[in-house]
Design a protein around this motif. Structure first.
Motif, PDB file in Angstrom:
ATOM      1  N   ALA A 112       0.866  -1.183   0.000  1.00 22.30           N
ATOM      2  CA  ALA A 112       0.000   0.000   0.000  1.00 22.30           C
ATOM      3  C   ALA A 112       0.897   1.227   0.000  1.00 22.30           C
ATOM      4  O   ALA A 112       1.498   1.562   1.023  1.00 22.30           O
ATOM      5  CB  ALA A 112      -0.917  -0.009   1.219  1.00 22.30           C
ATOM      6  N   TYR A 113       0.985   1.878  -1.145  1.00 18.32           N
ATOM      7  CA  TYR A 113       1.898   3.025  -1.275  1.00 18.32           C
ATOM      8  C   TYR A 113       1.131   4.338  -1.290  1.00 18.32           C
ATOM      9  O   TYR A 113       0.189   4.521  -2.047  1.00 18.32           O
ATOM     10  CB  TYR A 113       2.726   2.924  -2.555  1.00 18.32           C
ATOM     11  CG  TYR A 113       3.612   4.139  -2.759  1.00 18.32           C
ATOM     12  CD1 TYR A 113       4.849   4.227  -2.134  1.00 18.32           C
ATOM     13  CD2 TYR A 113       3.191   5.204  -3.547  1.00 18.32           C
ATOM     14  CE1 TYR A 113       5.646   5.349  -2.287  1.00 18.32           C
ATOM     15  CE2 TYR A 113       3.989   6.326  -3.712  1.00 18.32           C
ATOM     16  CZ  TYR A 113       5.208   6.395  -3.083  1.00 18.32           C
ATOM     17  OH  TYR A 113       5.996   7.505  -3.226  1.00 18.32           O
ATOM     18  N   SER A 114       1.559   5.269  -0.464  1.00 20.07           N
ATOM     19  CA  SER A 114       1.088   6.645  -0.507  1.00 20.07           C
ATOM     20  C   SER A 114       2.301   7.547  -0.420  1.00 20.07           C
ATOM     21  O   SER A 114       3.221   7.283   0.366  1.00 20.07           O
ATOM     22  CB  SER A 114       0.143   6.950   0.666  1.00 20.07           C
ATOM     23  OG  SER A 114      -1.041   6.204   0.577  1.00 20.07           O
ATOM     24  N   ASP A 115       2.313   8.615  -1.206  1.00 16.59           N
ATOM     25  CA  ASP A 115       3.420   9.549  -1.087  1.00 16.59           C
ATOM     26  C   ASP A 115       3.212  10.420   0.141  1.00 16.59           C
ATOM     27  O   ASP A 115       2.238  10.296   0.876  1.00 16.59           O
ATOM     28  CB  ASP A 115       3.598  10.371  -2.366  1.00 16.59           C
ATOM     29  CG  ASP A 115       2.435  11.329  -2.627  1.00 16.59           C
ATOM     30  OD1 ASP A 115       1.579  11.466  -1.742  1.00 16.59           O
ATOM     31  OD2 ASP A 115       2.384  11.934  -3.710  1.00 16.59           O
ATOM     32  N   ALA A 165      -0.866   8.307 -10.869  1.00 19.18           N
ATOM     33  CA  ALA A 165      -1.438   7.312  -9.965  1.00 19.18           C
ATOM     34  C   ALA A 165      -2.165   7.958  -8.792  1.00 19.18           C
ATOM     35  O   ALA A 165      -1.607   8.768  -8.077  1.00 19.18           O
ATOM     36  CB  ALA A 165      -0.341   6.396  -9.440  1.00 19.18           C
ATOM     37  N   GLY A 166      -3.398   7.578  -8.632  1.00 18.83           N
ATOM     38  CA  GLY A 166      -4.151   7.987  -7.463  1.00 18.83           C
ATOM     39  C   GLY A 166      -4.471   6.762  -6.642  1.00 18.83           C
ATOM     40  O   GLY A 166      -4.447   5.642  -7.138  1.00 18.83           O
ATOM     41  N   GLY A 167      -4.771   6.957  -5.381  1.00 15.56           N
ATOM     42  CA  GLY A 167      -5.058   5.822  -4.536  1.00 15.56           C
ATOM     43  C   GLY A 167      -6.477   5.315  -4.720  1.00 15.56           C
ATOM     44  O   GLY A 167      -7.294   5.911  -5.408  1.00 15.56           O
ATOM     45  N   GLY A 171       0.910   8.681  -4.941  1.00 20.72           N
ATOM     46  CA  GLY A 171       2.070   8.490  -5.808  1.00 20.72           C
ATOM     47  C   GLY A 171       2.043   9.272  -7.100  1.00 20.72           C
ATOM     48  O   GLY A 171       2.532   8.820  -8.116  1.00 20.72           O
ATOM     49  N   ASP A 172       1.445  10.499  -7.105  1.00 19.79           N
ATOM     50  CA  ASP A 172       1.395  11.241  -8.355  1.00 19.79           C
ATOM     51  C   ASP A 172       2.653  12.061  -8.601  1.00 19.79           C
ATOM     52  O   ASP A 172       2.874  12.537  -9.706  1.00 19.79           O
ATOM     53  CB  ASP A 172       0.153  12.152  -8.390  1.00 19.79           C
ATOM     54  CG  ASP A 172       0.159  13.170  -7.260  1.00 19.79           C
ATOM     55  OD1 ASP A 172       0.960  12.987  -6.333  1.00 19.79           O
ATOM     56  OD2 ASP A 172      -0.634  14.126  -7.323  1.00 19.79           O
ATOM     57  N   ALA A 173       3.488  12.254  -7.594  1.00 21.23           N
ATOM     58  CA  ALA A 173       4.739  12.994  -7.786  1.00 21.23           C
ATOM     59  C   ALA A 173       5.742  12.474  -6.781  1.00 21.23           C
ATOM     60  O   ALA A 173       5.542  12.609  -5.586  1.00 21.23           O
ATOM     61  CB  ALA A 173       4.498  14.490  -7.576  1.00 21.23           C
TER      62      ALA A 173
END
Length: 464
Positions: free
Chosen positions: A290-293, A346-348, A299-301
């Motif tokens: 589960a990836y979030s920036d 990419a959006g969650g 994860g869009d930038a």
């Protein structure tokens, strides 16, 4: 009682193969006597990160060696630094094999090339396993053998011996104190620091870095792989938060953290271009990915995308029409090669929940809501090359919601062979193990798998 197994598949142990490069005789190392232990405990990133400028100065990788960087020019070209040699042995799971490939990439930048001849090595590194008793016993035997090799050499020619990985994280200073079998100890999150640790040892001290990280994923390091390999491991997450009562992994590998999806897709695309026919996505709990920036936007930038946009790849770009991060208006975007529009924007996704009848010790919705989750990542990876087989290991049964099974059923190149560790067939034992499910819920999950993916093979672990 038989020894227990961990929630992770095993790979063959042994020396990682490489190419021996002829070299001049090494200059004598300092003959300073051994000083007291100097504990070097940098946090993550103690080693050097590559910048886009660094990457642009280096040659491209030879065909079949994913991302391996050739020797960069030194100085004005009139003097070439002598390369040193490192010998690596790997024991345990697939993750350790991939970690050894990562450390070889780090060391290559520090001036070390791999050798398959232990007698030719300036540095001997053992990447270890802390799960199986037999593996640890074998490692102690090997360390004693390495010491016997050192006795036969002159003081200035003795190789540095390092113990890395899970056994290093578990035993720490004991490895340095027991009969002085090792010179350095590094945990699985300290591989960036290896050049510094080796330099400390060459200065006459013992060195150790067993600091666990909450963010290290080595996303910006492309592993050095065997030339011509047709299969490859790709690590997508590290650590484990399940805290099963019988398992040491959370204490040797740390907390769960997921790798930037853009870096995963980029690496898989490189492997496809180099002719790799099968990849295995790796993680201690791979399907809990589960990836979030940092901004929580899924994860869009990311730093990795910034590196690519600034010229960290081959400099090529491709145009994609009707691609808009904002969503409403169609705009023209330039996207670095090796990245799809889906990843670039990419959006969650909402957290869809665990498989029915499964639970965990933490609040998964709070942690995973709005992140790029495993089903989404698996679908993207499979879309990169429909002719490349995709596997993953080692999963936890709780993280097989219908969304994951639907991707496997719909993507022919995702292998219909699932490893689903049961660990026990008794509900009371499962409760004592803190597995988060009962016998009945596990069997219901297997029935669901058979219904959604006819003919799917299922393997498991049972502790006896």
């Amino acid at each position: 009682m038989a020894s227990t197994t961990a929630c992770f598949g095993l790979a063959a142990s042994g020396t990682l193969a490489g190419t021996r490069v002829p070299r001049a005789r090494s200059a004598a190392k300092p003959t300073t006597g051994r000083a007291a232990l100097s504990v070097r405990a940098h946090g993550p990133g103690g080693g050097q990160h590559l910048t886009p400028e660094d990457v642009s100065k280096m040659n491209t990788a030879p065909t079949g060696v994913a991302g391996a960087v050739l020797d960069a020019p030194t100085g004005d070209g009139s003097k070439i630094e002598e390369r040193k040699h490192v010998y690596v042995e790997t024991y345990g799971c697939q993750m350790n094999v991939n970690d050894s490939e990562v450390m070889l990439s780090v060391l290559k930048q520090g001036g070390w090339d791999e050798t398959t001849d232990i007698h030719d090595a300036d540095v001997i590194l053992v990447n270890t396993c802390a799960i199986r008793e037999k593996a640890e016993a074998k490692i102690w035997q090997r360390l004693a053998y390495f010491k016997s090799l050192r006795r036969r050499k002159k003081k200035g020619e003795k190789p540095v011996v390092g113990v890395l990985g899970c056994m290093a994280e578990r035993l720490k200073t004991k490895l340095l104190e027991t009969d002085q079998l090792a010179d350095l100890v590094a945990g699985p999150d300290a591989y960036r620091d290896l050049p510094n640790l080796i330099n400390i040892v060459n200065g006459g001290n013992q060195a150790m870095n067993v600091q666990l990280s909450v963010e290290e994923t080595y996303a910006d390091i492309i592993p050095v792989r065997k030339e011509g390999a047709h299969a490859a491991f790709v690590t997508i997450m590290r650590g484990c938060d399940n805290a099963c009562s019988f398992c040491i992994v959370p204490y040797t590998r740390g907390r769960e953290r997921s790798r930037d999806p853009s870096s995963i897709e980029y690496e898989v695309r490189l492997l496809s271009e180099q002719g790799v026919k099968e990849i295995t996505l790796l993680g201690q709990n791979v399907n809990s990915y589960a990836y979030s920036d940092e901004n929580g936007s899924g994860g869009d930038a990311t730093d990795f995308l910034t590196m690519l946009s600034n010229g960290g790849d081959d400099g090529k770009v491709r145009e994609e029409e009707d691609f808009s991060v904002g969503g409403a208006d169609s705009v023209l975007k330039t996207i670095p090669v090796g990245m799809s529009p889906e990843v670039a924007s990419a959006g969650g996704t909402p957290f869809v929940g665990y498989a029915e009848g499964f639970s965990s010790r933490y609040a998964p919705k709070k942690r995973r809501e709005g992140s790029v989750q495993f089903a989404q990542l698996l679908d993207r990876v499979a879309a990169i090359d429909p002719e490349m087989r995709v596997r993953f290991t080692s999963p936890h049964p709780k993280d097989f919601p219908d969304s994951v099974l639907d991707v496997i059923a719909s993507r022919p190149n995702v292998c219909a062979c699932l490893h689903m560790p049961a660990q026990s067939g008794n509900t009371d034992n499962l409760e004592r193990m803190a597995r988060g499910y009962s016998r009945e819920s596990y069997l219901a999950l297997i029935d669901n798998v058979k219904a959604k993916i006819p003919g799917c093979a299922v393997t498991t672990y049972i502790i006896v």
